[in-house]
Design a protein around this motif. Structure first.
Motif, PDB file in Angstrom:
ATOM      1  N   GLU A 159      -2.027  -2.932   7.780  1.00 17.89           N
ATOM      2  CA  GLU A 159      -0.954  -2.535   6.933  1.00 17.89           C
ATOM      3  C   GLU A 159      -0.848  -3.018   5.610  1.00 17.89           C
ATOM      4  N   VAL A 160      -0.533  -2.138   4.622  1.00 16.18           N
ATOM      5  CA  VAL A 160      -0.600  -2.797   3.285  1.00 16.18           C
ATOM      6  C   VAL A 160       0.644  -2.293   2.272  1.00 16.18           C
ATOM      7  N   GLU A 161       1.313  -3.192   1.420  1.00 19.01           N
ATOM      8  CA  GLU A 161       2.416  -2.375   0.668  1.00 19.01           C
ATOM      9  C   GLU A 161       2.292  -2.664  -0.707  1.00 19.01           C
ATOM     10  N   ALA A 162       3.186  -2.004  -1.357  1.00 20.34           N
ATOM     11  CA  ALA A 162       3.183  -2.263  -2.836  1.00 20.34           C
ATOM     12  C   ALA A 162       3.427  -3.756  -3.272  1.00 20.34           C
ATOM     13  N   GLY A 163       2.221  -4.371  -4.364  1.00 20.45           N
ATOM     14  CA  GLY A 163       1.939  -5.432  -4.532  1.00 20.45           C
ATOM     15  C   GLY A 163       0.826  -6.272  -3.761  1.00 20.45           C
ATOM     16  N   ASP A 164       0.383  -5.604  -2.814  1.00 18.36           N
ATOM     17  CA  ASP A 164      -0.788  -6.186  -2.202  1.00 18.36           C
ATOM     18  C   ASP A 164      -2.126  -5.536  -2.979  1.00 18.36           C
ATOM     19  N   PHE A 165      -3.188  -6.509  -2.717  1.00 19.86           N
ATOM     20  CA  PHE A 165      -4.567  -6.441  -3.229  1.00 19.86           C
ATOM     21  C   PHE A 165      -5.885  -6.403  -2.312  1.00 19.86           C
ATOM     22  N   MET A 166      -6.466  -5.180  -2.225  1.00 25.22           N
ATOM     23  CA  MET A 166      -7.895  -5.049  -1.313  1.00 25.22           C
ATOM     24  C   MET A 166      -9.009  -5.388  -2.140  1.00 25.22           C
ATOM     25  N   TRP A 167      -9.691  -6.042  -1.822  1.00 24.89           N
ATOM     26  CA  TRP A 167     -11.123  -6.363  -2.687  1.00 24.89           C
ATOM     27  C   TRP A 167     -12.389  -5.918  -1.569  1.00 24.89           C
ATOM     28  N   LEU A 168     -13.064  -4.995  -1.803  1.00 25.79           N
ATOM     29  CA  LEU A 168     -14.124  -4.312  -0.960  1.00 25.79           C
ATOM     30  C   LEU A 168     -15.481  -4.564  -1.370  1.00 25.79           C
ATOM     31  N   ARG A 169     -16.197  -5.437  -0.813  1.00 26.86           N
ATOM     32  CA  ARG A 169     -17.741  -5.116  -1.184  1.00 26.86           C
ATOM     33  C   ARG A 169     -18.409  -3.950  -0.790  1.00 26.86           C
ATOM     34  N   ALA A 170     -19.407  -3.806  -1.532  1.00 23.33           N
ATOM     35  CA  ALA A 170     -20.230  -2.409  -1.165  1.00 23.33           C
ATOM     36  C   ALA A 170     -20.329  -2.053   0.360  1.00 23.33           C
ATOM     37  N   PHE A 171     -20.387  -0.976   0.542  1.00 22.07           N
ATOM     38  CA  PHE A 171     -20.607  -0.430   1.892  1.00 22.07           C
ATOM     39  C   PHE A 171     -19.541  -0.600   2.870  1.00 22.07           C
ATOM     40  N   CYS A 172     -18.351  -1.351   2.517  1.00 17.39           N
ATOM     41  CA  CYS A 172     -17.477  -1.531   3.542  1.00 17.39           C
ATOM     42  C   CYS A 172     -16.581  -0.120   3.943  1.00 17.39           C
ATOM     43  N   PRO A 173     -16.656   0.292   5.049  1.00 15.54           N
ATOM     44  CA  PRO A 173     -16.114   1.390   5.419  1.00 15.54           C
ATOM     45  C   PRO A 173     -14.414   1.180   4.966  1.00 15.54           C
ATOM     46  N   GLN A 174     -13.878   2.483   4.696  1.00 12.90           N
ATOM     47  CA  GLN A 174     -12.510   2.597   4.445  1.00 12.90           C
ATOM     48  C   GLN A 174     -11.907   3.961   4.796  1.00 12.90           C
ATOM     49  N   ALA A 175     -10.738   4.025   5.076  1.00 12.54           N
ATOM     50  CA  ALA A 175      -9.856   5.331   5.275  1.00 12.54           C
ATOM     51  C   ALA A 175      -8.573   4.750   4.940  1.00 12.54           C
ATOM     52  N   CYS A 176      -7.598   5.931   5.270  1.00 12.56           N
ATOM     53  CA  CYS A 176      -6.154   5.514   5.046  1.00 12.56           C
ATOM     54  C   CYS A 176      -5.161   6.499   5.715  1.00 12.56           C
ATOM     55  N   TYR A 177      -4.130   5.898   6.150  1.00  9.93           N
ATOM     56  CA  TYR A 177      -2.909   6.833   6.707  1.00  9.93           C
ATOM     57  C   TYR A 177      -1.790   6.306   5.781  1.00  9.93           C
ATOM     58  N   ALA A 178      -1.321   7.444   4.679  1.00 14.23           N
ATOM     59  CA  ALA A 178      -0.003   6.948   3.707  1.00 14.23           C
ATOM     60  C   ALA A 178       1.167   6.872   4.926  1.00 14.23           C
ATOM     61  N   GLY A 179       2.213   6.031   4.261  1.00 11.40           N
ATOM     62  CA  GLY A 179       3.501   5.690   4.858  1.00 11.40           C
ATOM     63  C   GLY A 179       4.535   6.846   4.444  1.00 11.40           C
ATOM     64  N   PRO A 180       5.749   6.589   4.737  1.00  7.07           N
ATOM     65  CA  PRO A 180       6.796   7.396   4.653  1.00  7.07           C
ATOM     66  C   PRO A 180       7.324   7.941   3.265  1.00  7.07           C
ATOM     67  N   GLU A 181       6.585   7.038   2.030  1.00  2.00           N
ATOM     68  CA  GLU A 181       7.037   7.199   0.867  1.00  2.00           C
ATOM     69  C   GLU A 181       5.546   7.511   0.039  1.00  2.00           C
ATOM     70  N   ARG A 182       5.461   7.935  -1.158  1.00  2.00           N
ATOM     71  CA  ARG A 182       4.174   8.044  -1.983  1.00  2.00           C
ATOM     72  C   ARG A 182       3.616   6.823  -1.948  1.00  2.00           C
ATOM     73  N   PHE A 183       2.310   6.906  -1.845  1.00  3.65           N
ATOM     74  CA  PHE A 183       1.506   5.786  -1.764  1.00  3.65           C
ATOM     75  C   PHE A 183       0.385   5.795  -3.051  1.00  3.65           C
ATOM     76  N   ARG A 184       0.579   5.025  -3.697  1.00  8.14           N
ATOM     77  CA  ARG A 184      -0.469   5.027  -4.873  1.00  8.14           C
ATOM     78  C   ARG A 184      -1.190   3.408  -5.141  1.00  8.14           C
ATOM     79  N   TYR A 185      -2.319   3.712  -5.542  1.00 11.88           N
ATOM     80  CA  TYR A 185      -3.131   1.977  -5.829  1.00 11.88           C
ATOM     81  C   TYR A 185      -3.875   2.493  -7.276  1.00 11.88           C
ATOM     82  N   LEU A 186      -3.909   1.282  -7.769  1.00 11.88           N
ATOM     83  CA  LEU A 186      -5.116   1.241  -8.934  1.00 11.88           C
ATOM     84  C   LEU A 186      -6.397   1.056  -8.372  1.00 11.88           C
TER      85      LEU A 186
END
Length: 272
Positions: free
Chosen positions: A232-259
């Motif tokens: 579970e992640v929220e506004a202000g969190d940072f995720m750092w992924l190396r090459a080939f790390c699997p990723q997917a997402c379920y957005a929450g109840p509000e608009r979810f945006r990331y840089l």
């Protein structure tokens, strides 16, 4: 579209706060939650005045190796006439709060929240906070990989507020990307974009690819798949992924945006 972007909490937690943070570092990803970006982990830079920063990514052998990412905080009157000491480094600036004046090759630009600047290697630029409020911005840096016969891209400025969201096909405009560079422009060897998922939207498969990622959550919350874990992640969190790390997402109840940072458009480096 006017957005409000998250930035570090700063300060220090109270002595009676429970130690229930979510900070995680694994062989495939790191999660730096907003609650650990405090005063005690800030740093300074040479030739910057009235400035501090959170270093949230840096090249590490065996992990993510292509980029660094800072959240920079400049007080009124602060800034730098010599911001970058590596002539081979390209950069992207993205403002999350306040405003700053950036001069690029002699031309001055006022960047406010949502403002974006691309800085090619060897570019002459400077930055100052002429306002009465603190400004915070992301600074993503990468060593530019020049290719014979391919021109180095020029500097430019833009804004999240001026660029459209390009929706993924067959998603009913629920998952899309704000792109500041065209994907097929091979002059560019990195993309720094903004990904948007509307409430309840999903990335419906485990992306597994060679690109490294930095993902800073600008708005909302979600459950994000990182390698074998749902986190579970929220506004202000940072995720750092190396090459080939699997990723997917379920957005929450509000608009979810990331840089989003990723390295693109170049051959894989070979050891010979």
């Amino acid at each position: 579209m006017v957005s409000s972007y998250a930035s570090p909490s700063a300060g220090l937690p109270g002595q009676m706060d429970l130690h229930t943070g979510r900070a995680t570092f694994t062989e495939a990803y790191a999660l730096i939650p907003r609650g650990v970006m405090r005063d005690i982990v800030t740093s300074c830079l040479p030739h910057w005045r009235d400035t501090r920063l959170w270093v949230i990514a840096r090249p590490m052998s065996g992990f993510a190796e292509t980029f660094s990412q800072y959240i920079v905080e400049v007080s009124p009157g602060g800034g730098s006439e010599r911001p970058e000491d590596n002539p081979g480094a390209e950069g992207v600036l993205f403002v999350v709060s306040g405003q700053m004046t950036v001069t690029i090759e002699g031309k001055t630009h006022l960047l406010e929240a949502g403002g974006y600047a691309f800085l090619p290697p060897g570019c002459a630029w400077s930055l100052v906070n002429k306002s009465t409020e603190t400004v915070r911005f992301h600074w993503v840096r990468k060593r530019y990989e020049a290719v014979e016969g391919i021109a180095t891209p020029a500097a430019f400025v833009s804004s999240d507020n001026d660029q459209p969201i390009r929706w993924m096909p067959d998603t009913n405009e629920r998952w899309g990307t704000t792109r500041f560079v065209e994907p097929d422009d091979v002059r560019h060897d990195m993309h720094v974009n903004i990904v948007t998922l509307e409430p309840g939207a999903v990335i419906p498969f485990e992306e597994t690819h060679v690109m490294e990622h930095g993902l800073y959550v600008l708005e909302g919350k979600a459950v994000y798949r990182l390698n074998r874990d749902w986190v579970e992640v929220e506004a202000g969190d940072f995720m750092w992924l190396r090459a080939f790390c699997p990723q997917a997402c379920y957005a929450g109840p509000e608009r979810f945006r990331y840089l989003l940072y990723k390295d693109v458009n170049r051959h894989a480096k070979l050891p010979f």
